[in-house]
Motif scaffolding. Structure first.
Motif, PDB file in Angstrom:
ATOM      1  N   PRO A 191       0.821  -1.215   0.000  1.00 11.01           N
ATOM      2  CA  PRO A 191       0.000   0.000   0.000  1.00 11.01           C
ATOM      3  C   PRO A 191       0.856   1.267   0.000  1.00 11.01           C
ATOM      4  CG  PRO A 191      -0.829  -1.576   1.603  1.00 11.01           C
ATOM      5  CD  PRO A 191       0.487  -2.109   1.122  1.00 11.01           C
ATOM      6  N   GLY A 192       0.541   2.177  -0.910  1.00 15.84           N
ATOM      7  CA  GLY A 192       1.250   3.447  -0.979  1.00 15.84           C
ATOM      8  C   GLY A 192       2.637   3.374  -1.576  1.00 15.84           C
ATOM      9  N   ARG A 193       3.008   2.227  -2.138  1.00 16.05           N
ATOM     10  CA  ARG A 193       4.376   2.058  -2.658  1.00 16.05           C
ATOM     11  C   ARG A 193       4.358   1.697  -4.141  1.00 16.05           C
ATOM     12  NH1 ARG A 193       8.249   0.714   0.848  1.00 16.05           N
ATOM     13  NH2 ARG A 193       9.569   1.550  -0.811  1.00 16.05           N
ATOM     14  N   ALA A 194       3.394   2.222  -4.878  1.00 24.92           N
ATOM     15  CA  ALA A 194       3.217   1.830  -6.275  1.00 24.92           C
ATOM     16  C   ALA A 194       4.455   2.133  -7.126  1.00 24.92           C
ATOM     17  CB  ALA A 194       1.991   2.523  -6.869  1.00 24.92           C
ATOM     18  N   ILE A 195       5.044   3.313  -6.960  1.00 21.42           N
ATOM     19  CA  ILE A 195       6.225   3.669  -7.762  1.00 21.42           C
ATOM     20  C   ILE A 195       7.374   2.723  -7.457  1.00 21.42           C
ATOM     21  CG2 ILE A 195       7.945   5.451  -8.223  1.00 21.42           C
ATOM     22  CD1 ILE A 195       5.812   7.542  -7.592  1.00 21.42           C
ATOM     23  N   ALA A 196       7.602   2.470  -6.175  1.00 18.51           N
ATOM     24  CA  ALA A 196       8.694   1.581  -5.780  1.00 18.51           C
ATOM     25  C   ALA A 196       8.460   0.167  -6.280  1.00 18.51           C
ATOM     26  CB  ALA A 196       8.845   1.589  -4.256  1.00 18.51           C
ATOM     27  N   ASP A 197       7.230  -0.324  -6.162  1.00 15.99           N
ATOM     28  CA  ASP A 197       6.939  -1.689  -6.595  1.00 15.99           C
ATOM     29  C   ASP A 197       7.106  -1.843  -8.103  1.00 15.99           C
ATOM     30  OD1 ASP A 197       6.440  -2.410  -4.005  1.00 15.99           O
ATOM     31  OD2 ASP A 197       4.260  -2.492  -4.211  1.00 15.99           O
ATOM     32  N   THR A 198       6.625  -0.866  -8.856  1.00 11.13           N
ATOM     33  CA  THR A 198       6.775  -0.920 -10.314  1.00 11.13           C
ATOM     34  C   THR A 198       8.251  -0.882 -10.704  1.00 11.13           C
ATOM     35  OG1 THR A 198       4.638   0.147 -10.692  1.00 11.13           O
ATOM     36  CG2 THR A 198       6.230   0.250 -12.491  1.00 11.13           C
ATOM     37  N   GLY A 199       8.998   0.015 -10.087  1.00 11.11           N
ATOM     38  CA  GLY A 199      10.430   0.110 -10.386  1.00 11.11           C
ATOM     39  C   GLY A 199      11.181  -1.152 -10.024  1.00 11.11           C
ATOM     40  N   ARG A 200      10.856  -1.738  -8.869  1.00 10.43           N
ATOM     41  CA  ARG A 200      11.551  -2.952  -8.446  1.00 10.43           C
ATOM     42  C   ARG A 200      11.236  -4.113  -9.386  1.00 10.43           C
ATOM     43  NH1 ARG A 200      15.146  -1.986  -5.975  1.00 10.43           N
ATOM     44  NH2 ARG A 200      14.538  -1.633  -3.813  1.00 10.43           N
ATOM     45  N   ARG A 201       9.980  -4.230  -9.808  1.00 15.29           N
ATOM     46  CA  ARG A 201       9.632  -5.317 -10.732  1.00 15.29           C
ATOM     47  C   ARG A 201      10.332  -5.137 -12.081  1.00 15.29           C
ATOM     48  NH1 ARG A 201       4.193  -4.730  -8.286  1.00 15.29           N
ATOM     49  NH2 ARG A 201       3.966  -6.485  -6.843  1.00 15.29           N
ATOM     50  N   ASN A 202      10.464  -3.910 -12.525  1.00 15.96           N
ATOM     51  CA  ASN A 202      11.192  -3.673 -13.773  1.00 15.96           C
ATOM     52  C   ASN A 202      12.650  -4.097 -13.633  1.00 15.96           C
ATOM     53  OD1 ASN A 202       8.939  -2.665 -15.104  1.00 15.96           O
ATOM     54  ND2 ASN A 202       9.400  -0.529 -14.623  1.00 15.96           N
ATOM     55  N   GLU A 203      13.265  -3.784 -12.493  1.00 18.21           N
ATOM     56  CA  GLU A 203      14.641  -4.219 -12.240  1.00 18.21           C
ATOM     57  C   GLU A 203      14.727  -5.746 -12.208  1.00 18.21           C
ATOM     58  OE1 GLU A 203      16.443  -0.617  -9.465  1.00 18.21           O
ATOM     59  OE2 GLU A 203      15.235  -2.190  -8.516  1.00 18.21           O
ATOM     60  N   ALA A 204      13.723  -6.369 -11.588  1.00 18.24           N
ATOM     61  CA  ALA A 204      13.725  -7.827 -11.477  1.00 18.24           C
ATOM     62  C   ALA A 204      13.600  -8.479 -12.852  1.00 18.24           C
ATOM     63  CB  ALA A 204      12.581  -8.281 -10.575  1.00 18.24           C
ATOM     64  N   ARG A 205      12.762  -7.919 -13.714  1.00 21.76           N
ATOM     65  CA  ARG A 205      12.618  -8.487 -15.059  1.00 21.76           C
ATOM     66  C   ARG A 205      13.921  -8.384 -15.846  1.00 21.76           C
ATOM     67  NH1 ARG A 205       7.691  -5.493 -14.588  1.00 21.76           N
ATOM     68  NH2 ARG A 205       5.926  -6.905 -14.202  1.00 21.76           N
ATOM     69  N   LYS A 206      14.593  -7.261 -15.710  1.00 26.31           N
ATOM     70  CA  LYS A 206      15.872  -7.087 -16.408  1.00 26.31           C
ATOM     71  C   LYS A 206      16.911  -8.087 -15.890  1.00 26.31           C
ATOM     72  CE  LYS A 206      19.352  -3.591 -17.573  1.00 26.31           C
ATOM     73  NZ  LYS A 206      20.495  -4.468 -17.229  1.00 26.31           N
ATOM     74  N   LEU A 207      16.964  -8.233 -14.576  1.00 24.80           N
ATOM     75  CA  LEU A 207      17.921  -9.180 -14.007  1.00 24.80           C
ATOM     76  C   LEU A 207      17.550 -10.608 -14.394  1.00 24.80           C
ATOM     77  CD1 LEU A 207      20.414  -9.579 -12.272  1.00 24.80           C
ATOM     78  CD2 LEU A 207      18.946  -9.578 -10.244  1.00 24.80           C
ATOM     79  N   LEU A 208      16.257 -10.899 -14.454  1.00 18.36           N
ATOM     80  CA  LEU A 208      15.821 -12.235 -14.860  1.00 18.36           C
ATOM     81  C   LEU A 208      16.243 -12.538 -16.290  1.00 18.36           C
ATOM     82  CD1 LEU A 208      14.299 -14.806 -14.110  1.00 18.36           C
ATOM     83  CD2 LEU A 208      12.172 -13.661 -14.799  1.00 18.36           C
ATOM     84  N   ASP A 209      16.152 -11.561 -17.171  1.00 21.39           N
ATOM     85  CA  ASP A 209      16.620 -11.750 -18.544  1.00 21.39           C
ATOM     86  C   ASP A 209      18.108 -12.106 -18.565  1.00 21.39           C
ATOM     87  OD1 ASP A 209      14.138 -11.226 -19.624  1.00 21.39           O
ATOM     88  OD2 ASP A 209      14.569  -9.123 -20.084  1.00 21.39           O
ATOM     89  N   ASP A 210      18.886 -11.399 -17.750  1.00 18.84           N
ATOM     90  CA  ASP A 210      20.324 -11.675 -17.679  1.00 18.84           C
ATOM     91  C   ASP A 210      20.584 -13.085 -17.143  1.00 18.84           C
ATOM     92  OD1 ASP A 210      20.798  -9.118 -18.593  1.00 18.84           O
ATOM     93  OD2 ASP A 210      21.154  -8.286 -16.593  1.00 18.84           O
ATOM     94  N   VAL A 211      19.811 -13.469 -16.118  1.00 19.51           N
ATOM     95  CA  VAL A 211      19.971 -14.799 -15.524  1.00 19.51           C
ATOM     96  C   VAL A 211      19.628 -15.880 -16.535  1.00 19.51           C
ATOM     97  CG1 VAL A 211      18.989 -16.380 -13.807  1.00 19.51           C
ATOM     98  CG2 VAL A 211      19.691 -14.076 -13.129  1.00 19.51           C
ATOM     99  N   ASP A 212      18.534 -15.693 -17.270  1.00 20.47           N
ATOM    100  CA  ASP A 212      18.123 -16.695 -18.258  1.00 20.47           C
ATOM    101  C   ASP A 212      19.193 -16.892 -19.330  1.00 20.47           C
ATOM    102  OD1 ASP A 212      15.758 -17.340 -17.039  1.00 20.47           O
ATOM    103  OD2 ASP A 212      14.539 -15.972 -18.215  1.00 20.47           O
ATOM    104  N   LYS A 213      19.870 -15.820 -19.713  1.00 25.73           N
ATOM    105  CA  LYS A 213      20.957 -15.941 -20.683  1.00 25.73           C
ATOM    106  C   LYS A 213      22.105 -16.774 -20.122  1.00 25.73           C
ATOM    107  CE  LYS A 213      19.895 -11.545 -22.945  1.00 25.73           C
ATOM    108  NZ  LYS A 213      20.314 -10.136 -23.135  1.00 25.73           N
ATOM    109  N   LYS A 214      22.351 -16.623 -18.827  1.00 23.92           N
ATOM    110  CA  LYS A 214      23.409 -17.423 -18.186  1.00 23.92           C
ATOM    111  C   LYS A 214      23.034 -18.904 -18.111  1.00 23.92           C
ATOM    112  CE  LYS A 214      26.325 -14.108 -16.968  1.00 23.92           C
ATOM    113  NZ  LYS A 214      27.744 -14.055 -17.401  1.00 23.92           N
ATOM    114  N   LEU A 215      21.736 -19.161 -18.028  1.00 24.33           N
ATOM    115  CA  LEU A 215      21.251 -20.531 -17.887  1.00 24.33           C
ATOM    116  C   LEU A 215      21.057 -21.242 -19.225  1.00 24.33           C
ATOM    117  CD1 LEU A 215      18.672 -20.007 -15.007  1.00 24.33           C
ATOM    118  CD2 LEU A 215      20.835 -21.252 -14.866  1.00 24.33           C
ATOM    119  N   GLU A 216      21.148 -20.512 -20.331  1.00 26.38           N
ATOM    120  CA  GLU A 216      20.957 -21.124 -21.651  1.00 26.38           C
ATOM    121  C   GLU A 216      22.082 -22.098 -21.988  1.00 26.38           C
ATOM    122  OE1 GLU A 216      20.680 -17.867 -24.361  1.00 26.38           O
ATOM    123  OE2 GLU A 216      18.583 -17.423 -23.874  1.00 26.38           O
TER     124      GLU A 216
END
Length: 216
Positions: A191-216
């Protein structure tokens, strides 16, 4: 050698005495600090962040002066200083990282459960991103223990899982990092942390892309 450029933001509690509930003025100040931090971190151009975090640190210090035993304010003072260190970069940021470390340790001594164990997450992040001896206080073993404590308190939280994933990537433990990032993306909204949550999820998606490349 690790670099302070990577700091994003982040000891066992020696005292389990809970902190007092925040008074209304401090609660308002805390919400304002959280909101402004998210705006600076996720919406402001990178070149403007160092000065903005410096100003916000002053505001956090004023709020803390009014209620110095508030673990929640200590945590956010530390978060602001650690992300200010990240914006500043280089060895010149080490002093800010040490100040943040002290705030998190104070918060843990007052109330290790405050803000769902955020002091553990933030301190762990510092320990793995700051250079080790003789330059800094970095310690991967201590970071791992602090992350375990953070996740014991808040196992589904967006922040402990995201920062733990970053630590696992740093350790080349990519499959485990992927699992932590999946938990990050599935974490409930705050609650009340929409900007932070959106930003953190965007960071997580980017890091997940990097991780998936390492796992290929």
């Amino acid at each position: 050698m690790k670099s302070l450029f990577g700091i994003c933001l982040t000891l066992l509690a020696l005292c389990s005495q809970p902190s007092f509930a925040l008074n209304p003025a401090s609660e308002t100040a805390l919400q304002q600090l959280q909101q402004r931090w998210a705006e600076i971190n996720y919406q402001l151009p990178a070149a403007q962040r160092e000065a903005a975090f410096a100003k916000l640190a002053g505001e956090a210090e004023q709020a803390l002066a009014r209620e110095p035993d508030a673990a929640e304010l200590l945590i956010w003072d530390g978060i602001i200083r650690s992300t200010w260190a990240g914006a500043k970069g280089g060895l010149g940021a080490l002093g800010l990282a040490k100040q943040a470390k002290a705030r998190f340790e104070q918060a843990l001594a007052l109330d290790p459960q405050a803000l769902n164990g955020s002091a553990y997450t933030s301190l762990a992040s510092l320990y793995y991103q700051v250079p080790g001896w003789p330059i800094g206080f970095g310690d991967d073993d201590k970071a791992a223990e602090l992350f375990r404590q953070a996740l014991a308190i808040n196992p589904q939280g967006i922040d402990p899982n995201y920062f733990y994933a970053g630590f696992l990537v740093d350790q080349d433990r990519y499959a485990e990092a992927r699992s932590a990032l999946e938990k990050t993306l599935a974490a409930p909204d705050r609650p009340g942390r929409a900007i932070a949550d959106t930003g953190r999820r965007n960071e997580a998606r980017k890091l997940l892309d990097d991780v998936d490349k390492k796992l290929e």
